[in-house]
Scaffold this motif. Structure first.
Motif, PDB file in Angstrom:
ATOM      1  N   VAL A   1      99.635   9.129  23.590  1.00 27.85           N
ATOM      2  CA  VAL A   1      98.891   9.377  24.787  1.00 27.85           C
ATOM      3  C   VAL A   1      98.307  11.060  24.733  1.00 27.85           C
ATOM      4  N   ARG A   2      99.111  11.721  24.458  1.00 28.86           N
ATOM      5  CA  ARG A   2      98.630  13.158  24.360  1.00 28.86           C
ATOM      6  C   ARG A   2      97.532  13.460  23.334  1.00 28.86           C
ATOM      7  N   PHE A   3      97.804  12.696  22.137  1.00 37.23           N
ATOM      8  CA  PHE A   3      96.896  12.647  21.031  1.00 37.23           C
ATOM      9  C   PHE A   3      95.608  12.272  21.541  1.00 37.23           C
ATOM     10  N   LEU A   4      95.473  11.107  22.257  1.00 41.14           N
ATOM     11  CA  LEU A   4      94.354  10.435  22.737  1.00 41.14           C
ATOM     12  C   LEU A   4      93.724  11.351  23.742  1.00 41.14           C
ATOM     13  N   GLU A   5      94.365  12.177  24.719  1.00 44.73           N
ATOM     14  CA  GLU A   5      94.060  12.986  25.645  1.00 44.73           C
ATOM     15  C   GLU A   5      93.159  14.106  25.100  1.00 44.73           C
ATOM     16  N   VAL A   6      94.086  14.464  23.955  1.00 45.29           N
ATOM     17  CA  VAL A   6      93.075  15.780  23.484  1.00 45.29           C
ATOM     18  C   VAL A   6      91.746  15.243  22.608  1.00 45.29           C
ATOM     19  N   VAL A   7      92.076  14.110  21.842  1.00 41.73           N
ATOM     20  CA  VAL A   7      90.515  13.898  21.249  1.00 41.73           C
ATOM     21  C   VAL A   7      89.691  13.250  22.297  1.00 41.73           C
ATOM     22  N   GLU A   8      89.990  12.958  23.501  1.00 33.63           N
ATOM     23  CA  GLU A   8      88.943  12.512  24.401  1.00 33.63           C
ATOM     24  C   GLU A   8      88.011  13.857  24.637  1.00 33.63           C
ATOM     25  N   GLU A   9      88.634  15.019  24.507  1.00 35.82           N
ATOM     26  CA  GLU A   9      88.074  16.249  24.972  1.00 35.82           C
ATOM     27  C   GLU A   9      86.912  16.559  23.817  1.00 35.82           C
ATOM     28  N   PHE A  10      87.017  15.786  22.628  1.00 36.26           N
ATOM     29  CA  PHE A  10      86.087  15.899  21.800  1.00 36.26           C
ATOM     30  C   PHE A  10      84.958  14.738  21.740  1.00 36.26           C
ATOM     31  N   GLY A  11      84.946  14.054  22.776  1.00 39.61           N
ATOM     32  CA  GLY A  11      83.924  13.019  22.722  1.00 39.61           C
ATOM     33  C   GLY A  11      84.188  11.806  22.083  1.00 39.61           C
ATOM     34  N   VAL A  12      85.703  11.611  21.620  1.00 41.33           N
ATOM     35  CA  VAL A  12      85.908  10.263  20.999  1.00 41.33           C
ATOM     36  C   VAL A  12      85.906   9.178  22.079  1.00 41.33           C
ATOM     37  N   GLU A  13      85.320   8.150  21.818  1.00 35.27           N
ATOM     38  CA  GLU A  13      84.823   7.013  22.944  1.00 35.27           C
ATOM     39  C   GLU A  13      85.773   5.712  22.596  1.00 35.27           C
ATOM     40  N   LYS A  14      86.243   5.693  21.285  1.00 38.16           N
ATOM     41  CA  LYS A  14      87.000   4.309  21.061  1.00 38.16           C
ATOM     42  C   LYS A  14      88.428   4.525  20.628  1.00 38.16           C
ATOM     43  N   VAL A  15      89.222   3.594  20.834  1.00 39.27           N
ATOM     44  CA  VAL A  15      90.575   3.574  20.104  1.00 39.27           C
ATOM     45  C   VAL A  15      90.916   2.125  19.664  1.00 39.27           C
ATOM     46  N   LYS A  16      91.333   2.291  18.399  1.00 30.19           N
ATOM     47  CA  LYS A  16      91.766   0.669  18.274  1.00 30.19           C
ATOM     48  C   LYS A  16      93.404   1.050  17.606  1.00 30.19           C
TER      49      LYS A  16
END
Length: 327
Positions: A53-68
């Motif tokens: 979750v910490r990783f996903l919260e960080v990359v959300e800052e860079f505009g990442v829109e999708k996770v699989k």
């Protein structure tokens, strides 16, 4: 949104939650590793829910829109629902699974926020399925697909790896999705560079040509320069959709890649085909993740056409310019 030096923005991430799998598919390089008795807490070498979750919260800052979420088999993680529930709301959440644990869990996964699912299915016959997967779980997989549909995961995309041992089953799989609304088929080119046994590879263009003859409509997707074939109908009237994923020796495919990957043990990598670009996220502090993500994106190169190049004899060889990235 971050972009590499080839202008490829990173809009998605694929996160492996485990390398364990309850199947032992003959084409898989992991070969059913690890304790697979059933869903359990993360193992010592696997990222915790907090780390994911910490990783996903960080990359959300860079505009990442999708996770699989992938594996191994991601549903061997007992905390999968928790991870999905805690994934940032801005991200589209999907998963690739063999489907055996979907009965009884599909509805809960949807409630947690799962939006799409791919289910691996390489044949329509139990014996043929068992020969490829080394598993007697054919009926369970079929139940899992239905459970996903019942939970609202429509369409369910079936993944089929196309190689010598499965190519003969393609027409039956195509007919299956054409006759069953809610199902789509993704034919994935066998990648001998990951698994060895180059003799198992087939000419994927033959599959393209056969589908083109059957198709009512053909659609071109920008992502990975893919083609979609609509069988038995069109996109507007629920025709069966068949898509080919053909990365092998395909510079155009690689030139349109917008994903980075995270291994189950917390390493970032810019390309599925490479393991010389692994970057550890350390102890998973947010600053370390930011720095590592920036470095990974900056050093991404198209595997075919840049990292691997054709020489005069037509063979693909390592481009010496990028050897330094492994150092």
């Amino acid at each position: 949104m971050l972009a590499d030096e080839f202008g490829r923005e990173v809009s998605g991430v694929r996160v492996s939650l485990t390398d364990r799998c309850n199947f032992d598919c003959v084409y898989c390089h992991n070969e059913g590793l690890g304790d697979t008795r059933g869903p359990m807490d993360p193992q010592d070498d696997e990222m915790t829910a907090d780390e994911v979750v910490r990783f996903l919260e960080v990359v959300e800052e860079f505009g990442v829109e999708k996770v699989k979420f992938t594996g191994g088999e991601p549903m061997l993680r007992q905390d999968l629902e928790e991870i999905i529930r805690r994934t940032p709301d801005s991200m589209e959440v999907s998963m690739t699974t063999n489907g055996t644990f979907l009965p009884g869990r599909a509805e809960g996964l949807v409630d947690a926020g799962l939006e799409r699912v791919n289910v691996s299915q390489d044949a329509m016959d139990p014996e043929e399925f068992a020969a490829v997967t080394k598993s007697g779980a054919y009926d369970r997989v079929m139940e899992g697909v239905q459970a996903a549909l019942d939970a609202g995961l429509d369409p369910v995309k079936l993944n089929m790896v196309v190689f010598e041992k499965t190519a003969g089953y393609v027409p039956e799989m195509v007919e299956h999705v054409a006759e069953n609304p809610g199902l789509q088929l993704q034919l994935i080119e066998y990648m001998p560079e990951l698994t060895g046994k180059a003799e198992w590879a087939i000419d994927i263009d033959r599959v393209h040509n056969w589908l083109a003859e059957q198709a009512v409509e053909i659609e071109h997707r920008e992502m990975h320069d893919r083609k979609r074939y609509w069988i038995g109908g069109t996109a507007d009237d629920d025709g069966g959709m068949v898509e080919i994923v053909d990365p092998v020796e395909n510079p155009t495919f690689c030139a349109n890649c917008h994903r980075v990957r995270v291994t189950h043990d917390g390493y970032l990598k810019g390309c599925l085909n490479r393991n010389d670009d692994l970057k550890s996220m350390g102890e998973m502090t947010r600053d370390e993740i930011r720095e590592t993500f920036r470095e990974t994106v900056a050093q991404r190169v198209p595997f075919y056409g840049e990292y691997m190049v054709r020489e005069g004899d037509g063979e693909w060889e390592l481009n010496d310019e990028y050897v330094e990235l492994a150092d």
